[in-house]
Structure formats: structure tokens, C-alpha cells
Design a protein around this motif. Structure first.
Motif, short mmCIF file in Angstrom:
data_model
loop_
_atom_site.label_atom_id
_atom_site.label_comp_id
_atom_site.label_asym_id
_atom_site.label_seq_id
_atom_site.Cartn_x
_atom_site.Cartn_y
_atom_site.Cartn_z
N ARG A 1 -14.14 -120.28 -21.56
CA ARG A 1 -13.14 -119.23 -21.33
C ARG A 1 -12.26 -119.10 -22.56
O ARG A 1 -11.94 -120.09 -23.22
N PRO B 1 -11.97 -116.22 -13.42
CA PRO B 1 -11.21 -117.47 -13.23
C PRO B 1 -12.10 -118.66 -13.54
O PRO B 1 -13.34 -118.55 -13.52
N PRO B 2 -11.50 -119.83 -13.80
CA PRO B 2 -12.31 -121.01 -14.18
C PRO B 2 -13.41 -121.35 -13.19
O PRO B 2 -14.53 -121.68 -13.58
N LYS B 3 -13.11 -121.27 -11.90
CA LYS B 3 -14.11 -121.67 -10.90
C LYS B 3 -15.30 -120.72 -10.84
O LYS B 3 -16.35 -121.08 -10.30
N ALA B 4 -15.14 -119.50 -11.39
CA ALA B 4 -16.22 -118.52 -11.33
C ALA B 4 -17.22 -118.70 -12.46
O ALA B 4 -18.33 -118.15 -12.40
N LEU C 1 -20.62 -126.21 -18.78
CA LEU C 1 -19.35 -125.52 -18.99
C LEU C 1 -18.48 -126.30 -19.96
O LEU C 1 -18.53 -127.52 -20.02
N GLU D 1 -15.35 -127.98 -20.67
CA GLU D 1 -14.30 -128.58 -19.84
C GLU D 1 -12.95 -128.53 -20.54
O GLU D 1 -12.87 -128.75 -21.73
N GLU E 1 -24.88 -119.83 -12.88
CA GLU E 1 -25.97 -120.15 -11.96
C GLU E 1 -26.71 -118.89 -11.53
O GLU E 1 -27.94 -118.90 -11.41
N GLY F 1 -19.07 -121.26 -13.39
CA GLY F 1 -20.30 -121.88 -12.92
C GLY F 1 -21.10 -120.98 -12.00
O GLY F 1 -22.33 -120.97 -12.03
N GLU F 2 -20.39 -120.22 -11.16
CA GLU F 2 -21.09 -119.32 -10.24
C GLU F 2 -21.86 -118.25 -11.00
O GLU F 2 -23.01 -117.93 -10.67
#
Length: 301
Positions: free
Chosen positions: A268, A230-233, A299, A301, A239, A235-236
Motif C-alpha cells: 500500500r 484498506p489493508p485487510k483487502a 504482502l 507487512e 487471492e 490479501g482478498e
């Protein structure tokens, strides 16, 4: 648990890495499996502390457990058995995911005299080796690092992009580049440069899931394809990759430590994408990360 010769014989026969420490966390037993899994011989480590540039476990968040939250230290204090998942430092420099158990070591009177750590590779080593052998046979693996090559990436992407076109969940694509790699070659030579490439490649390949694809794109650049992200993952994951490489090092012949960092760009997939434009977007993000100071990620955007 009582320390005696029968215990040593039992631990020596295990496939899991095992070592014993005293109350000051000095190592006094190191089994053959620990030698195999870490690359460090018993002669090298016995008498030293595991925090002395040996295992140096870190969490997925980059916390150095030798400094904060060491399972052995906690077990020596309270006598409790602990289990945790960490990234271990290998003698060749890379970080590898292992599951760690810590248990108290007591004498005949029940007094705690140290602790035992047992660790096991989280990956299926046999399955991994079989897969790599298959890749080599089909000319889909990079000969230096053992990761997939560009042809392998093309095959993976055909399947992934077709799934996205049919409404399947999007995947993430990460492009990583070793910072100042030319300087490594210029200062230390290409043999050390090759070891750095292998160290980073192994760390990146070990940091992702079995169904993810890790590829050497060329030179010091790598691409990772991670489905169902998913999009929020994004960056995780970026990192975690950055942190793990940052906490790697090579021990050189003069005992000095050589460390490197990576910069990353990530995007993505979406309908209508091709391998070329996906890589172009990730590469543009990577370029921004490099220009912003390196050792960071950007990322799409």
C-alpha cells in the motif's frame, strides 16, 4: 416458460448470450451473442455440456459452479429463477465477469424439460473500447495485451501519489508475474506465449474495478493499481487475481489444455512514496512468493 420457435427467434435477436439445456444440461441452443461473448461457435458447443471445458463458471472465491452450486442444475430441480455474478471462461483462455440468469424451460404441459441461461458482460464494452482506442492513440497502451504501458502507469501514479501526499486514502499496488513462463515459450513457441500473455492480461484487467489501472510492466510482469483499498483487502484482491488466472486455460490445436499460474506481491502507498520504491516493495514481495513455491501471494507487512 414454453419452448417454441417464437422463443428461439426472440432469444436469437438479443444482445445477451443465451443458451438452452435439457435436463442433463446438454446444450441444444446457442445464440449469436453467446458466440460473440464466449468465442465458442454454436457448432462447437451444441450437443455438449457447458461443463465440458466450455464456460466453466467460477465464483469470485474460486468455486467451480459446474461442480458445486450450478444455477442451471438448481433451476431444473426446483423451477426457481436464479441470478448470480460469476467469472466465465472465454475460448481465448481468459476469465471475464458476467451476470448470469437461469430460468426453467417447460413444455406445453408445464413439465420442466431443461433450463435457459442468459448472461451479459458486466463491463461496459463500448466504453472500454473507446478508452483503449484513446490509449492507443496516445501511445499509452501495450500493443500485445491492450493493457496500459509504463508511460500510462507513470501518469496514473502521479495523480495517485499526489492524492496520498494531500491526505487522501492509500491505494494498493500489486505486481504479478506468470510462473514458469520461459518454459511455455520453450515448449510451445512464442505465438502460444503471446496468447498466454494476452489471456492473463485480459483476466487481470477484467478482475479489477473500472477506476483501477492494469498495466503490462514488461515481459510477463503486470502491475495493478487499486485506489481506496484498506489493508485487510490487499490479501482478498491478491487471492482473487491468483484464483482467476489459475482457472484459465488455452485449448491447443491437439485439444490439450495449457494452464498457467501467477505469483503476486502487494503493498500500500504511504506518504513519501515514489513509483520506484512502491514497485521495489511489491517486487520484493513477489520475489518471496516465487521462492516460497509460486502460485501464491505475499504482502508487504
Amino acid at each position: 416458460m414454453v419452448y417454441d420457435e417464437s422463443l428461439v427467434q426472440l432469444m436469437s435477436s438479443l444482445d445477451s448470450g443465451v443458451y438452452f439445456v435439457d435436463r442433463k444440461r446438454r446444450i441444444f441452443f446457442w445464440n449469436k451473442a453467446a458466440e460473440f461473448l464466449t468465442g465458442y461457435s454454436g457448432e462447437r458447443v451444441v450437443g455438449s455440456s457447458c461443463s465440458e471445458n466450455i464456460l466453466r463458471h467460477i465464483s469470485a472465491e474460486g468455486v467451480e459452479l459446474c461442480v458445486q452450486g450450478c444455477p442451471l442444475a438448481g433451476t431444473i430441480i426446483d423451477g426457481r429463477v436464479r441470478r448470480t455474478e460469476v467469472y466465465m471462461h472465454h475460448r481465448n483462455g481468459q476469465r471475464l465477469p458476467v451476470t448470469v440468469w437461469a430460468a426453467p424451460l417447460t413444455d406445453a404441459s408445464g413439465q420442466t424439460i431443461g433450463a435457459i441461461e442468459m448472461f451479459t458482460d458486466q463491463g461496459d464494452r463500448g466504453s472500454l473500447l473507446r478508452e483503449l482506442e484513446k490509449l492507443r492513440h496516445e501511445a499509452l497502451a501495450d500493443p500485445l495485451t491492450g493493457l496500459g504501458n509504463r508511460r500510462y502507469l507513470q501518469i496514473v501514479m502521479e495523480t495517485r501519489l499526489e492524492s496520498v501526499e494531500k491526505g487522501g486514502e492509500a491505494f494498493g499496488l500489486f505486481m504479478a508475474d506468470i510462473d514458469h513462463f520461459k518454459k511455455v515459450n520453450d515448449v510451445h513457441g512464442h505465438n502460444i506465449g503471446d496468447r498466454v500473455l494476452t489471456m492473463v492480461a485480459t483476466t487481470l484487467g477484467s478482475a479489477v474495478r473500472p477506476l483501477d489501472a492494469a498495466v503490462r510492466w514488461g515481459g510477463e510482469e503486470f502491475i495493478l493499481v487499486c485506489p481506496k483499498v484498506p489493508p485487510k483487502a490487499l490479501g482478498e484482491i491478491a487471492e482473487r487475481l491468483r484464483l482467476l488466472v489459475e482457472h484459465c486455460w488455452l485449448e491447443l490445436e491437439d485439444t490439450s489444455l495449457l494452464r498457467v499460474t501467477i505469483s503476486l506481491g502487494a503493498t500500500r502507498a504511504r506518504r513519501g512514496d515514489t513509483l520506484e520504491n512502491l514497485v521495489a516493495r511489491a517486487d520484493a514481495c513477489l520475489y518471496r512468493a516465487k521462492n516460497s513455491g509460486r502460485n501464491r501471494w505475499v504482502l508487504d507487512e
